[in-house]
Design an enzyme around this catalytic site. Sequence first.
Site, mmCIF file in Angstrom:
data_model
loop_
_atom_site.group_PDB
_atom_site.id
_atom_site.type_symbol
_atom_site.label_atom_id
_atom_site.label_comp_id
_atom_site.label_asym_id
_atom_site.label_seq_id
_atom_site.Cartn_x
_atom_site.Cartn_y
_atom_site.Cartn_z
ATOM 1 N N GLN A 175 -24.750 5.111 18.140
ATOM 2 C CA GLN A 175 -24.873 6.374 17.407
ATOM 3 C C GLN A 175 -26.130 7.129 17.816
ATOM 4 O OE1 GLN A 175 -24.860 5.086 13.332
ATOM 5 N NE2 GLN A 175 -22.827 4.148 13.518
ATOM 6 N N LEU A 192 -18.998 2.358 15.272
ATOM 7 C CA LEU A 192 -19.690 1.744 14.151
ATOM 8 C C LEU A 192 -21.057 1.177 14.517
ATOM 9 C CD1 LEU A 192 -19.321 -1.526 14.698
ATOM 10 C CD2 LEU A 192 -17.081 -1.134 13.682
ATOM 11 N N SER A 193 -21.423 1.214 15.777
ATOM 12 C CA SER A 193 -22.685 0.649 16.250
ATOM 13 C C SER A 193 -23.833 1.633 16.100
ATOM 14 C CB SER A 193 -22.547 0.241 17.724
ATOM 15 O OG SER A 193 -23.810 0.112 18.349
ATOM 16 N N ALA A 194 -24.869 1.238 15.376
ATOM 17 C CA ALA A 194 -26.045 2.101 15.207
ATOM 18 C C ALA A 194 -26.705 2.441 16.544
ATOM 19 C CB ALA A 194 -27.043 1.443 14.257
#
Length: 214
Positions: A13, A8-10
Site C-alpha cells: 500500500q 491487503l499488504s501494508a
Amino acid sequence: MDFYHLPLSAPCQSIRLLAKALGLHLNLKEVDLLKGEHLKPEFLKINPQHTVPTLVDNDFVLWESRAILTYLCEKYGKNDGLYPKDPKKRAVVNQRLYFDMGTLYQRFSQAFYPVMMEGKELNPELVVKLDEALEFLESFLDKTPFAAGDKLTVADFSLLTSITTIDVTAGHDLSKYANIQRWYSQLKESVAGHQDICVEGAIQFRDSFNPINK
C-alpha cells in the site's frame, strides 16, 4: 512500470500511496500469496525471493517496499521534498523506515499474525512489545509534526500504512497515543488514496483470516 502486489499488504500500500503523490502510473498485477501465485515459475524469474511488493521499471527489478519508496523518489521525484538530499535529514528518514520495518510492523506481525493466520490465542507479552514500539513512534512525533521532521516524507507513507493496519485490521487501541492520533488524523485527510488503498486493504486483510476479537 509493472507493480506486483497484494492489496491487503501494508508495505504494498505504501508504494501505491507514493505513486499517487508523485503522479506515477503503476500497472497493478495482483499476486495472491494465499494461492501460491508468488511461487509460480514466471514470478520466480522476476523475483527469486518471491516477495511482494516487486517493481519492474523497464529492465530494472526491485523488491522490498522501503527500497522501492526511496528509488521512486530519487528517480521520479520533482524535488527532494519526500526524500531529502541533506545527509542528516535523509538519515532520519532512513532510520524511521528501518524502524517501521524492523520494529513497528515486525512487532505487529509477531503479535497478530499467529492469531489471524493460525487461530492462536493473543500473547499479551507480544502486545506489550507492540505497545513499546508505538511509544517509540509517539516520542518521535513529540519532537516533530511528521515522522522524520517538519515535512511529509516517505517515512510517513510507510508508517501510515502500518498504523492503519494496526488500527483497522487488529483494532488495536491507539487512543492513549496523543501524538500518533494527531499525526494519523492529519494524514488520513491529506494523503491521497488513504481510504481506498489503506483502509479498504486493511479491511480485506481483517476479513480474510481468523477474527482477532473472538
